[in-house]
Design an enzyme around this catalytic site. Structure first.
Site, short mmCIF file in Angstrom:
data_model
loop_
_atom_site.label_atom_id
_atom_site.label_comp_id
_atom_site.label_asym_id
_atom_site.label_seq_id
_atom_site.Cartn_x
_atom_site.Cartn_y
_atom_site.Cartn_z
CB SER A 106 22.26 51.30 -26.51
OG SER A 106 21.10 52.06 -26.71
CE1 TYR A 128 18.22 56.51 -22.90
CE2 TYR A 128 18.46 55.40 -25.01
CZ TYR A 128 18.85 56.38 -24.12
OH TYR A 128 19.88 57.22 -24.45
CB THR A 153 19.91 55.89 -19.60
OG1 THR A 153 21.06 55.08 -19.84
CG2 THR A 153 20.23 57.32 -20.03
CE LYS A 247 25.57 56.39 -20.05
NZ LYS A 247 24.76 57.26 -20.91
CG HIS A 271 23.08 61.20 -22.78
ND1 HIS A 271 22.20 60.33 -22.19
CD2 HIS A 271 23.11 60.83 -24.09
CE1 HIS A 271 21.72 59.49 -23.10
NE2 HIS A 271 22.27 59.77 -24.25
C1 FNR Z 1 25.15 58.03 -26.65
N1 FNR Z 1 24.81 57.87 -25.32
C2 FNR Z 1 23.81 56.97 -24.96
N2 FNR Z 1 23.55 56.73 -23.65
C3 FNR Z 1 22.62 55.82 -23.29
O1 FNR Z 1 22.40 55.60 -22.11
N3 FNR Z 1 21.92 55.14 -24.26
C4 FNR Z 1 22.12 55.34 -25.59
O2 FNR Z 1 21.48 54.71 -26.44
C5 FNR Z 1 23.07 56.32 -25.96
N4 FNR Z 1 23.31 56.59 -27.29
C6 FNR Z 1 24.38 57.38 -27.65
C7 FNR Z 1 24.72 57.50 -28.99
C8 FNR Z 1 25.85 58.23 -29.36
C9 FNR Z 1 26.24 58.34 -30.80
C10 FNR Z 1 26.64 58.86 -28.35
C11 FNR Z 1 27.88 59.63 -28.72
C12 FNR Z 1 26.28 58.76 -27.03
C13 FNR Z 1 25.63 58.50 -24.25
C14 FNR Z 1 26.82 57.61 -23.90
O3 FNR Z 1 26.41 56.45 -23.23
C15 FNR Z 1 27.81 58.34 -22.98
O4 FNR Z 1 27.14 58.84 -21.85
C16 FNR Z 1 28.55 59.47 -23.68
O5 FNR Z 1 28.88 59.11 -25.00
C17 FNR Z 1 29.79 59.83 -22.91
O6 FNR Z 1 30.44 60.91 -23.48
P1 FNR Z 1 31.66 60.77 -24.53
O7 FNR Z 1 32.58 59.68 -24.03
O8 FNR Z 1 31.03 60.42 -25.83
O9 FNR Z 1 32.27 62.13 -24.53
#
Ligand code: FNR
Length: 389
Positions: A106, A128, A153, A247, A271
């Protein structure tokens, strides 16, 4: 007690982490409707097994953009992984390397792009855009460090309203308050293994561009550049020569537009229910998402190997896992991540055997011969059918 499924790892992570950390990991936006809908969507599809098809040899490898993944799983980008385990990003990357699957770093990571590259893992970089100059610098660094895919994203023009975080006052800049200190004191294992190292730094945001006062202002405001548009995506396409994924896309018209711009694939995602609480579950969008013909990763709500088989049969090439990997990380660091992914792999394998599927080269897109066809009653909007591989 042995941990036998992802939910067991979640329960163990809840015991191990201070509440404000667990809630940040686990929570969704507002009423957490999308979070629940993501899970409900996976409960819906029915898999009707076929029997007496030899399944003594089973293979769950799949193709992704010209390469082979040993299992249809990629580790999703998540920010602040250093809160779950000391050097969490590096542990995730090393676990991914052991498993032979890609790890997505990330923008909001604690380890830097270069530190992750040094692990030797295949890594993708998630972008981002907070400020254009910073984004350009990150993209160039990711390229130089060898990130094999760039994941932009697009579902965070602003942060979702995560009410657990607001209640815990887990907002930036983070300040330790008496209730947080008590929370930490009640979790001595976390304090010893993670907390004693202090608050993890943002590993990617200290480069040359962040000395620019405009970039500093953007970082201080902690906001995304909400003016980022399709034209900017087209420019990013020109700047990044390796595979580019978008994404956080859910609407069929947006997917067509992304295809026109020439992206290499999409991550169909809400997300993990952390942004728009009214968003559909990605699984329910899959049938329409496949029509522009872009390669698709699906995420949000994957907790079982069966979920992965369902996503694959309904048209996704592979999935990303976010929280599932993080529960493993919080419980056992690098080994914990490996355990969770292996657990999902063994569930996929068992589902394949029970379904009569020696491999996963079966797609809803494949045309159907009446007498050979197998039906997945999707319960989403229609029935998917496919032929034997
Ligand atoms: C995320 N997600 C996320 N996505 C992204 O593009 N950049 C990021 O920095 C983050 N940070 C993040 C932190 C935490 C703690 C979580 C749980 C999620 C979203 C992540 O990439 C993904 O889309 C989701 O976590 C998918 O869903 P599940 O598998 O957690 O149910």
């Amino acid at each position: 007690m042995p941990l036998v499924n992802v939910e067991d790892y979640r329960a163990a992570a809840r015991r191990r982490l201070p509440r404000f950390v667990f809630d940040y990991l686990d929570g969704g936006a507002e009423d957490e409707i999308a979070l629940r809908r993501n899970r409900a969507a996976f409960e819906d599809p029915i898999l009707t097994p076929r029997v007496l098809n030899p399944v003594a040899q089973r293979d769950q490898s799949v193709g992704w953009l010209g390469k082979r993944l040993p299992t249809p799983i990629v580790i999703a980008p998540t920010g602040l992984n250093g809160l779950f385990w000391h050097e969490g990003d590096l542990k995730l990357a090393r676990a991914a390397r052991r498993l032979g699957i890609p790890f997505t770093l990330s923008t909001a990571s604690n380890a830097s792009i270069e530190q992750v590259a040094a692990t030797g893992a295949e890594f993708w970089f998630q972008l981002y855009v907070m400020h254009r100059a910073l984004a350009d610098e990150l993209v160039d660094r990711a390229f130089a460090a060898g990130a094999s895919q760039l994941v932009l994203t697009v579902d965070v023009p602003v942060g979702g309203k995560r009410e657990r975080d607001l209640r815990n006052r887990f907002v930036m800049p983070f300040r330790l308050r008496p209730d947080t200190l008590l929370d930490i004191a009640c979790h001595p294992r976390w304090l010893w293994s993670v907390g004693r190292h202090g608050a993890p730094a943002m590993g990617n945001l200290g480069g040359a561009a962040s000395k620019d006062p405009n970039v500093q202002a953007a970082l201080l405001s902690r906001n995304m550049d909400a003016s980022f548009s399709w034209d900017d995506l087209a420019r990013l396409r020109d700047r990044w020569p390796r595979p580019l994924l978008v994404k956080g896309i859910l609407h069929p018209a947006d997917i067509r537009r992304a295809a026109e711009i020439g992206v290499d694939g999409i991550v169909l995602s809400n997300h993990g229910g952390r942004q728009l609480d009214a968003a559909p579950a990605p699984l329910s969008q899959l049938e329409e998402a496949v029509s522009p013909g872009l390669p698709i990763l699906l995420d949000s709500g994957i907790r079982r190997g069966t979920d992965i088989v369902k996503a694959r049969l309904a048209g996704a090439d592979a999935v990303m896992i976010g929280r599932a990997a993080l529960y493993g990380l919080a419980v056992g660091g690098e080994d914990g991540v490996v355990e969770v992914v292996k657990l999902l792999q063994s569930e996929i394998d068992r589902t394949q055997a029970l379904m009569g599927l020696p491999n996963l080269n079966v797609r809803s897109a494949v045309c159907v011969g009446e007498h050979k066809s197998l039906t997945l009653s999707a319960g989403i909007s229609s029935q998917y059918q496919w032929v034997w591989p």
